[in-house]
Design a protein around this motif. Structure first.
Motif, PDB file in Angstrom:
ATOM      1  N   GLN A  62      -7.522   2.446  -3.336  1.00 14.12           N
ATOM      2  CA  GLN A  62      -7.019   1.709  -2.184  1.00 14.12           C
ATOM      3  C   GLN A  62      -8.106   0.968  -1.429  1.00 14.12           C
ATOM      4  OE1 GLN A  62      -4.191   3.565   0.296  1.00 14.12           O
ATOM      5  NE2 GLN A  62      -2.837   4.016  -1.393  1.00 14.12           N
ATOM      6  N   GLU A  63      -9.252   1.629  -1.277  1.00 13.99           N
ATOM      7  CA  GLU A  63     -10.349   0.988  -0.557  1.00 13.99           C
ATOM      8  C   GLU A  63     -10.813  -0.249  -1.307  1.00 13.99           C
ATOM      9  OE1 GLU A  63     -13.985   3.144   1.675  1.00 13.99           O
ATOM     10  OE2 GLU A  63     -13.733   3.465  -0.487  1.00 13.99           O
ATOM     11  N   GLN A 108      -4.611  11.136   2.996  1.00 11.60           N
ATOM     12  CA  GLN A 108      -5.867  10.527   3.426  1.00 11.60           C
ATOM     13  C   GLN A 108      -6.383  11.105   4.734  1.00 11.60           C
ATOM     14  OE1 GLN A 108      -5.538   6.234   3.349  1.00 11.60           O
ATOM     15  NE2 GLN A 108      -5.750   6.291   1.133  1.00 11.60           N
ATOM     16  N   LEU A 155       1.694   1.701  -3.522  1.00 11.86           N
ATOM     17  CA  LEU A 155       0.533   2.095  -4.308  1.00 11.86           C
ATOM     18  C   LEU A 155       0.037   3.480  -3.954  1.00 11.86           C
ATOM     19  CD1 LEU A 155      -1.753  -1.063  -4.389  1.00 11.86           C
ATOM     20  CD2 LEU A 155      -0.450  -0.072  -6.239  1.00 11.86           C
ATOM     21  N   ARG A 156       0.887   4.292  -3.340  1.00  3.30           N
ATOM     22  CA  ARG A 156       0.440   5.615  -2.895  1.00  3.30           C
ATOM     23  C   ARG A 156      -0.212   6.396  -3.998  1.00  3.30           C
ATOM     24  NH1 ARG A 156       1.544   9.162   0.449  1.00  3.30           N
ATOM     25  NH2 ARG A 156       1.630   8.343   2.538  1.00  3.30           N
ATOM     26  N   SER A 187      -8.189  -3.023  -1.085  1.00  7.55           N
ATOM     27  CA  SER A 187      -8.050  -3.713   0.197  1.00  7.55           C
ATOM     28  C   SER A 187      -9.232  -4.648   0.403  1.00  7.55           C
ATOM     29  CB  SER A 187      -7.895  -2.714   1.340  1.00  7.55           C
ATOM     30  OG  SER A 187      -9.130  -2.278   1.784  1.00  7.55           O
ATOM     31  N   THR A 209      -4.603   6.698  -6.420  1.00 12.80           N
ATOM     32  CA  THR A 209      -5.651   7.347  -5.626  1.00 12.80           C
ATOM     33  C   THR A 209      -7.011   6.776  -5.983  1.00 12.80           C
ATOM     34  OG1 THR A 209      -5.792   9.049  -7.304  1.00 12.80           O
ATOM     35  CG2 THR A 209      -4.382   9.495  -5.433  1.00 12.80           C
ATOM     36  N   PHE A 236       0.807  -1.208   0.000  1.00 12.90           N
ATOM     37  CA  PHE A 236       0.000   0.000   0.000  1.00 12.90           C
ATOM     38  C   PHE A 236       0.845   1.265   0.000  1.00 12.90           C
ATOM     39  CE2 PHE A 236      -4.374  -0.792  -0.381  1.00 12.90           C
ATOM     40  CZ  PHE A 236      -4.551  -2.104  -0.022  1.00 12.90           C
TER      41      PHE A 236
END
Lengths: 287, 320, 399
Positions: B273-274, C91, B266-267, B277, B270, B263
């Protein structure tokens, strides 16, 4: 003021009750706490918005199509997350629903972006006055539709053969199989119906709530609190619990402190579980 | 032994090879490893489904941080106190909670976590409220732990020691008892195991590791706020343990490292990520239930755990 | 414990201690040109919640700044250097924010930072920035980030303490006002505005609020709070809510008949948007909102900026907050110009502290910095909606 608080609390609580009912149905029949249920609620609002506002369906058609999607999504969810893991423990299924819930939320964010969407009100905003009590048209719709849904649900569960088959599969799987009930189909049906309820709640609340990807979680927790308060696993409990959460959060917020409105559900959960864990209606009797 | 020596050397050289940013990521990864190892005791070995671990993490962080800020307690003592408080809290919650059936533990702990975050946000006289607070820089023998590089050199050996402890516990009578309870609670009871007592021990182990990780978090970040300890954190921790392999020894370690590093890499992705995961969690549960460690064990490179062969996450089949 | 484990642990501990000793003695080599500066570029680091729970504080804000950078580059840059930038997502979470800033500072080696829109993140990140001695222009309104004044942190945005006081002043400028109430969020952002407002009311005007209601983020309904406010019967209500919750409260205020003057904070300055969210323009009747903007959203001069933004970033939401980063970028570009070709962080900071009377195209009044005060903006106006059009009424209440 009390009357206004109670009426508004019942309107909010009806949403929690419908969501809790769907959650309880899935739990009763398959022993799974479906963590994706909140996201299904969110999808109900988004799909309703897409069909009614973006694609200009007539409202009734938008509702029917959304609920049909709910049925399909519920069936798919069962097929994908519960059935393959049925031989294992419930924990895996719950974890799978958590994962799928995140996927659904992420998809919603991608498809509809992050801004708050406004569902056009179905009726005007002018509140109706009934004997000193104020009721906005959407609140009236929410309460009446919810009550109808609950009545239909009970009738179906008690008196139709589908309902009986669902109950049989839930309470004694082997026995149900022996009398020829297609138990796997009953499990799928319960997830489908539970999701329809969840989506319906999303549709009902959309005109008065702004639509955003995280809306499902907040409602999930409150519905959850309602189900726990009423006794987790009990249908009347889910309904009464949901309504109570709605009313209590308003009353606590108005008479004690407005800080309590958001936290009332958690305090309720903690209090119930510490003091009378089986809830108001005794919860599900474990076999 | 050679592999371990090489890994050890690599870990020690990491900040020099890769810089301050990666030292921070590595330190954070160690914390995630601690959390995952602790959670594995409860979820993997004992088979109990609880969300409490994020609140326990928070108890550790807040106790440590508050002791340092309000009372000037030196950080080692503060962290130890944090562990003690967290374990105590877990006993207070666990003892009543573990008496009820499986799903109720999940329900109760969801409520516990949300109540904890609410308490942090609203009991401002104690917790500084939603804005959180800054933790003063710790000093170890005259050296200020003001960069992540330095703090990493403290966190790394602590993590290694706790992993060794976990291995020892897993292979002891405790570990075997927990697995027996997970695989068939009734049989375990019939064999004379005090089931509730072992569940409570597993809960307390989870708390001990989480509390320690929390204290180290406070001195790594030098800032503590409520938002980091809610249900989202709880789900992230599930992710790491599941992907690594529930109920195996190396699983939580591998899972924590892989998830954290992936993760971070994978910054730039955008918005995804949700989704990713959730996809990872669901996919692993469905298709790779043994997790990475389990699959590596099955296919050869890793030696299987001497203890047991977990078939799926948790174990007991659903009652008919 | 097995012998292998014991050996490994002891060995690791010994080597770790040795490493710590080595490290405390190590020094960092000096570099030739300033960090982040090359012959033809200046690298700026941007961090914001591009994803996570508040993405509206991500690109919709930061792209206001990068818009100006793009335009400056198109005209040839500054003293022969173009502005380059790197974006990292925080975030809105402190631990991710620290990772983002460490990456920008140590990996990307930026010259300065322009970003940070979440107060929790900024509070966590500030020590890191100070340690690394990096100039940082933030978009955050939380006053704790700027005080005590540190050489490296600046902003062009009105901070919450100034805003709270301005809201209180406006409330007290309503004729015949005796009873003032507040409704707001109780998170760091909300309290950062409401507490200074209460303090100003008490210190300056000797007035105590008759009600101070809390509303949660994400709430769909504010019936209890609205009824409590109604019971308290205030002349003015100060509203410290985010746009969505603000719309919900306004809708309920109309529903239950709150007749007070409503004063909204800067998050509510897009009144037209609130009207569309609430579904009825009755909510705009007594509503005034504090705005940071020099021109109202429908003024042709704002329209120009909006058009340029839309042309460059068609997929990004348009929000008044883009002006925060835009004004920051204006200041950065101007100070880079004044510092000249021989650019170092120290000289940049010195020039920044000398800025006085700077006129931004988007903010009213002037921006002023000094060695003691790194918050450049202290002025704001109030707007209201009359006949569907924004009206800028200045700092005091006007019927």
């Amino acid at each position: 003021m009390l009357g206004l608080l109670v009426v508004s609390g019942i309107a909010n609580g009806s949403i929690y009750a419908v969501v809790a009912l769907g959650l309880t149905l899935i739990y009763r029949s398959t022993r799974v706490l479906n963590f994706a249920h909140g996201e299904i609620f969110t999808l109900g609002a988004y799909l309703g918005y897409t069909f009614y506002h973006l694609w200009k369906f007539p409202y009734a058609a938008a509702v029917v199509v959304t609920l049909a999607c709910g049925l399909v999504i519920g069936l798919l969810l069962e097929r994908v997350s519960r059935r393959p893991l049925a031989a294992g423990s419930v924990i895996s299924v719950v974890l799978a629903t958590i994962g799928i819930g995140s996927v659904l939320k992420g998809l919603a964010r991608l498809l509809w972006r992050d801004d708050y969407l406004t569902f056009p009100p179905i009726y005007g905003m002018q509140p109706m006055v009934l004997g000193g009590l104020l009721l906005s048209p959407q609140d009236a719709i929410i309460i009446s539709v919810s009550l109808t849904l609950m009545a239909v649900f009970f009738w179906m569960f008690r008196f139709t053969s589908l309902g009986k088959a669902l109950r049989a599969s839930a309470s004694n799987r082997l026995g149900a199989l022996l009398v020829g009930i297609r138990v796997q189909r009953m499990f799928a049906a319960s997830w489908g119906l539970g999701s329809v309820l969840g989506m319906m709640a999303g549709l009902l609340v959309a005109p008065i709530s702004l639509i955003y990807p995280d809306m499902g979680f907040d409602v999930f927790v409150k519905a959850f609190a309602g189900a726990v308060l009423g006794g987790f696993g009990s249908f009347p409990g889910a309904i009464v619990g949901g309504l109570l959460v709605g009313v209590v959060e308003n009353l606590a917020g108005a008479y004690i402190s407005s800080v309590l409105v958001g936290s009332a559900p958690f305090i309720i959960i903690a209090g119930v579980l510490l003091l009378f864990p089986k809830g108001l209606f005794g919860g599900l009797r474990e076999t | 032994m050679l592999t371990r020596a090489l890994i050890g050397a690599g870990l020690l050289a990491l900040p020099y090879a890769l810089g301050e940013y990666w030292a921070y990521v590595a330190a954070l990864t160690c914390l995630h490893v601690l959390l995952a190892v602790g959670l594995n005791f409860l979820l993997g070995y004992a088979g109990q489904f609880s969300f409490g671990h994020s609140a326990l993490y928070g108890f550790g962080a807040y106790t440590t941080g508050l002791l340092m800020v309000r009372l000037g307690v030196p950080f080692v003592l503060a962290i130890l106190a944090g562990v003690a408080v967290t374990v105590l809290v877990s006993l207070l919650i666990g003892i009543p909670a573990l008496r009820v059936s499986g799903i109720y533990l999940g329900i109760i702990t969801v409520g516990f976590v949300e109540l904890f975050v609410w308490g942090l946000n609203n009991w401002r006289d104690l917790s500084f409220g939603p804005g959180g607070f800054a933790v003063p820089v710790s000093h170890l023998g005259g050296v200020a732990l003001s960069t992540s590089t330095r703090t990493y050199y403290l966190i790394l050996p602590v993590t290694a020691a706790m992993i060794a402890l976990a291995r020892w516990l897993a292979q002891s009578k405790l570990g075997r008892a927990l697995v027996a309870i997970r695989d068939h609670e009734v049989a375990a009871q019939a064999l004379g195991l005090d089931v509730t007592r072992y569940k409570i021990i597993a809960f307390a182990l989870n708390a001990g590791y989480a509390g320690l990780a929390g204290g180290l978090y406070a001195i790594l970040l030098n800032y503590v706020s409520p938002g980091s300890f809610g249900l989202f954190e709880a789900i992230s921790q599930f992710n790491r343990v599941v992907i690594g392999g529930i109920g195996t020894f190396l699983g939580p370690i591998i899972g924590a490292i892989v998830v954290t590093v992936v993760f971070e890499l994978l910054r730039g992705a955008t918005g995804l990520q949700e989704l990713l995961s959730g996809l990872f969690l669901a996919s692993f549960i469905l298709f790779l239930p043994r997790g990475l460690a389990g699959e590596l064990q099955r296919r050869g490179p890793l030696a299987p755990d001497r203890l047991h062969r977990p078939r799926r996450a948790g174990a007991a089949p659903m009652r008919t | 414990m097995k012998r292998n484990e014991l050996l490994t642990i002891t060995w690791s501990a010994v080597v770790a201690l040795a490493a710590v000793l080595v490290m405390t003695l190590a020094t960092v080599p000096a570099s030739a040109q300033e960090v982040g500066v090359t012959d033809d570029s200046i690298k700026i680091g941007i961090f914001a919640p591009f994803t996570g729970s508040v993405p509206l504080f991500g690109y919709p804000i930061t792209r206001g700044g990068t818009l100006l950078y793009e335009e400056v580059n198109a005209k040839g840059g500054i003293h022969g250097r173009k502005i380059a930038w790197v974006e990292e997502d925080d975030q809105c979470d402190p631990s991710k924010g620290v990772a983002a800033v460490k990456k920008l500072v140590h990996e990307h080696k930026v010259f300065m930072l322009h970003g940070g829109n979440c107060s929790n993140v900024n509070l966590a990140v500030r020590p890191e920035v100070e340690r690394a001695k990096v100039p940082w222009l933030t978009n955050s309104t939380n006053v704790g980030i700027y005080l005590p004044t540190t050489p490296y942190v600046f902003t062009t945005v009105l901070t919450t303490d100034f805003e709270g006081a301005l809201l209180a002043d406006f409330a007290m400028s309503v004729p015949n006002v005796k009873r003032v109430a507040i409704i707001g969020h109780r998170d760091a952002w909300g309290l950062g505005k409401s507490e200074p407002a209460v303090k100003r009311l008490q210190d300056q005007y000797k007035v105590t609020p008759v009600a101070n209601e809390a509303m949660d983020r994400g709430a769909n309904d504010s019936t209890p709070q609205t009824l409590r406010l109604k019971q308290a019967n205030p002349d003015v209500v100060i509203v410290i809510l985010y746009p969505k919750e603000g719309a919900v409260f306004l809708r309920d205020a109309v529903k239950y008949g709150i007749g007070s003057v409503l004063v909204g904070n800067t998050a509510m300055e897009d009144i037209a948007d609130l009207v569309s969210k609430a579904g009825t323009d009755a909510v705009a009747k007594n509503l005034y909102a504090l705005t940071l903007l020099r021109y109202t959203m429908d003024d042709p001069k704002m329209a120009d900026l909006v058009e340029r933004f839309k042309a460059k970033y068609p997929g990004t939401a348009i929000s008044p907050f883009m002006t925060w980063a835009y004004s920051g970028a204006e200041v950065i570009v101007e100070v880079l110009r004044r510092t000249g070709r021989d650019l170092t962080r120290e000289k940049f900071l010195k020039e920044l502290e000398k800025v006085r009377g700077f006129e931004s195209t988007v903010f009213p009044g002037t921006l002023n910095f000094s060695a003691e005060e790194h918050r450049g903006n202290r002025t704001a106006n109030f707007v209201t909606l009359k006949g569907g059009k924004f009206v800028n009424i200045g700092p005091k209440y006007v019927q």
